[in-house]
Design a protein around this motif. Structure first.
Motif, short mmCIF file in Angstrom:
data_model
loop_
_atom_site.label_atom_id
_atom_site.label_comp_id
_atom_site.label_asym_id
_atom_site.label_seq_id
_atom_site.Cartn_x
_atom_site.Cartn_y
_atom_site.Cartn_z
N GLU A 29 0.81 -1.22 0.00
CA GLU A 29 0.00 0.00 0.00
C GLU A 29 0.85 1.28 0.00
OE1 GLU A 29 -3.48 0.49 -0.07
OE2 GLU A 29 -3.47 -1.61 -0.66
N LEU A 30 2.16 1.14 0.15
CA LEU A 30 3.05 2.30 0.14
C LEU A 30 2.92 3.10 -1.15
CD1 LEU A 30 5.32 3.77 1.72
CD2 LEU A 30 6.95 2.34 0.45
N GLY A 31 2.50 2.43 -2.21
CA GLY A 31 2.33 3.12 -3.49
C GLY A 31 1.40 4.31 -3.41
N ALA A 32 0.48 4.32 -2.47
CA ALA A 32 -0.42 5.47 -2.30
C ALA A 32 0.35 6.71 -1.85
CB ALA A 32 -1.53 5.14 -1.30
N LEU A 33 1.55 6.52 -1.31
CA LEU A 33 2.35 7.65 -0.83
C LEU A 33 3.48 8.02 -1.80
CD1 LEU A 33 2.73 6.53 2.90
CD2 LEU A 33 0.99 8.03 1.90
N LEU A 34 3.53 7.34 -2.93
CA LEU A 34 4.60 7.58 -3.90
C LEU A 34 4.07 8.33 -5.11
CD1 LEU A 34 6.38 4.11 -3.81
CD2 LEU A 34 7.00 6.20 -2.57
N PRO A 35 4.87 9.05 -5.87
CA PRO A 35 6.27 9.31 -5.60
C PRO A 35 6.45 10.31 -4.47
CG PRO A 35 5.59 10.56 -7.54
CD PRO A 35 4.41 9.72 -7.09
N CYS A 36 7.69 10.44 -4.03
CA CYS A 36 8.00 11.44 -3.00
C CYS A 36 8.05 12.81 -3.67
CB CYS A 36 9.36 11.14 -2.37
SG CYS A 36 9.40 9.61 -1.41
N ASN A 37 7.32 13.75 -3.12
CA ASN A 37 7.27 15.07 -3.72
C ASN A 37 8.36 16.00 -3.19
OD1 ASN A 37 5.11 14.69 -5.48
ND2 ASN A 37 3.63 15.10 -3.88
N VAL A 38 8.93 16.74 -4.12
CA VAL A 38 9.86 17.82 -3.82
C VAL A 38 9.24 19.05 -4.46
CG1 VAL A 38 12.19 18.72 -4.17
CG2 VAL A 38 11.84 16.25 -3.86
N ILE A 39 9.10 20.12 -3.68
CA ILE A 39 8.50 21.34 -4.23
C ILE A 39 9.54 22.46 -4.28
CG2 ILE A 39 6.14 20.77 -3.59
CD1 ILE A 39 6.40 22.58 -1.14
N VAL A 40 9.40 23.28 -5.28
CA VAL A 40 10.23 24.47 -5.43
C VAL A 40 9.27 25.62 -5.66
CG1 VAL A 40 12.10 25.58 -6.71
CG2 VAL A 40 12.05 23.07 -6.52
N TYR A 41 9.36 26.66 -4.81
CA TYR A 41 8.43 27.77 -4.96
C TYR A 41 9.05 29.09 -4.52
CZ TYR A 41 7.53 27.18 0.08
OH TYR A 41 7.66 27.06 1.44
N GLU A 42 8.47 30.17 -5.03
CA GLU A 42 8.88 31.52 -4.64
C GLU A 42 8.26 31.85 -3.29
OE1 GLU A 42 9.26 34.56 -8.29
OE2 GLU A 42 7.25 33.76 -7.97
N THR A 43 9.06 32.42 -2.40
CA THR A 43 8.53 32.86 -1.12
C THR A 43 8.03 34.30 -1.26
OG1 THR A 43 10.65 33.72 -0.32
CG2 THR A 43 10.17 31.37 0.11
N ASP A 44 7.34 34.76 -0.26
CA ASP A 44 6.82 36.13 -0.28
C ASP A 44 7.93 37.18 -0.33
OD1 ASP A 44 4.19 35.26 -0.24
OD2 ASP A 44 4.03 35.38 1.94
N ASP A 45 9.12 36.82 0.17
CA ASP A 45 10.22 37.79 0.17
C ASP A 45 11.17 37.60 -1.02
OD1 ASP A 45 11.42 35.47 1.01
OD2 ASP A 45 12.17 36.26 2.89
N GLY A 46 10.73 36.84 -2.03
CA GLY A 46 11.50 36.73 -3.26
C GLY A 46 12.58 35.66 -3.26
N GLU A 47 12.70 34.90 -2.21
CA GLU A 47 13.65 33.79 -2.18
C GLU A 47 13.00 32.58 -2.86
OE1 GLU A 47 16.67 34.38 -1.12
OE2 GLU A 47 16.10 36.37 -0.45
N VAL A 48 13.77 31.52 -3.01
CA VAL A 48 13.24 30.30 -3.60
C VAL A 48 13.40 29.19 -2.56
CG1 VAL A 48 13.41 28.65 -5.49
CG2 VAL A 48 13.90 31.07 -5.91
N MET A 49 12.29 28.55 -2.22
CA MET A 49 12.28 27.47 -1.24
C MET A 49 12.31 26.13 -1.97
SD MET A 49 12.14 26.73 2.03
CE MET A 49 11.46 28.17 2.85
N VAL A 50 13.18 25.25 -1.52
CA VAL A 50 13.20 23.87 -1.99
C VAL A 50 12.83 23.02 -0.79
CG1 VAL A 50 14.56 22.02 -3.03
CG2 VAL A 50 15.05 24.40 -3.63
N SER A 51 11.78 22.24 -0.92
CA SER A 51 11.23 21.50 0.21
C SER A 51 10.90 20.08 -0.22
CB SER A 51 9.98 22.22 0.72
OG SER A 51 9.42 21.58 1.82
N ALA A 52 11.40 19.10 0.52
CA ALA A 52 11.15 17.69 0.20
C ALA A 52 10.35 17.07 1.33
CB ALA A 52 12.47 16.94 0.02
#
Length: 138
Positions: A72-95
């Motif tokens: 059932e682990l397949g329901a949690l896959l793939p592992c997501n990594v997000i990249v987004y602009e923050t409110d202060d103009g930086e770039v967040m990389v979050s896994a």
């Protein structure tokens, strides 16, 4: 509850995305899907949104090990990594923190795989930090 590992950097958004994808590849992950949330929300809803990408990362060997222990682990896959602009103009990389993610399965046999994925994601963030000026780590 903290469920991600993350890093904020100064840099061009598209270059941070490319660097993140390259770092994932270096750690044995393929990007199975790349969702441009900003473009999708504009197209589907006519709404403006910050630059935001969801990268569905998968390491086939580790996925096989995990699925062999917990189908059932397949329901949690793939592992997501997000990249987004923050409110202060930086770039967040979050896994997603796989240690937290597999914790919901309540299967100790997954701990080793989760630890391995966590360590690899830490190295991905370290590679991004080496390429750009980090502004914070969480």
């Amino acid at each position: 509850m903290v469920y991600t590992i993350q890093l904020s950097v100064s840099g061009d958004f598209d270059r941070v995305v490319e660097t993140t994808i390259d770092a994932l590849k270096d750690e044995g992950f393929g990007v199975l899907c790349d969702i441009d949330v900003q473009a999708t929300l504009k197209e589907k809803l006519g709404e403006e949104f910050r630059q935001y990408r969801i990268l569905g990362a998968c390491n086939p060997t580790l996925a096989h090990e995990g699925l062999s222990e917990e189908v059932e682990l397949g329901a949690l896959l793939p592992c997501n990594v997000i990249v987004y602009e923050t409110d202060d103009g930086e770039v967040m990389v979050s896994a997603v923190d796989p240690q937290q993610l597999v914790g919901i399965a309540n299967n100790e046999a997954l701990d080793e795989v989760a630890n391995e994925v966590h360590d690899r994601f830490e190295r991905v963030l370290a590679s991004v930090a080496d390429a750009f000026e980090p502004t914070s780590e969480a």
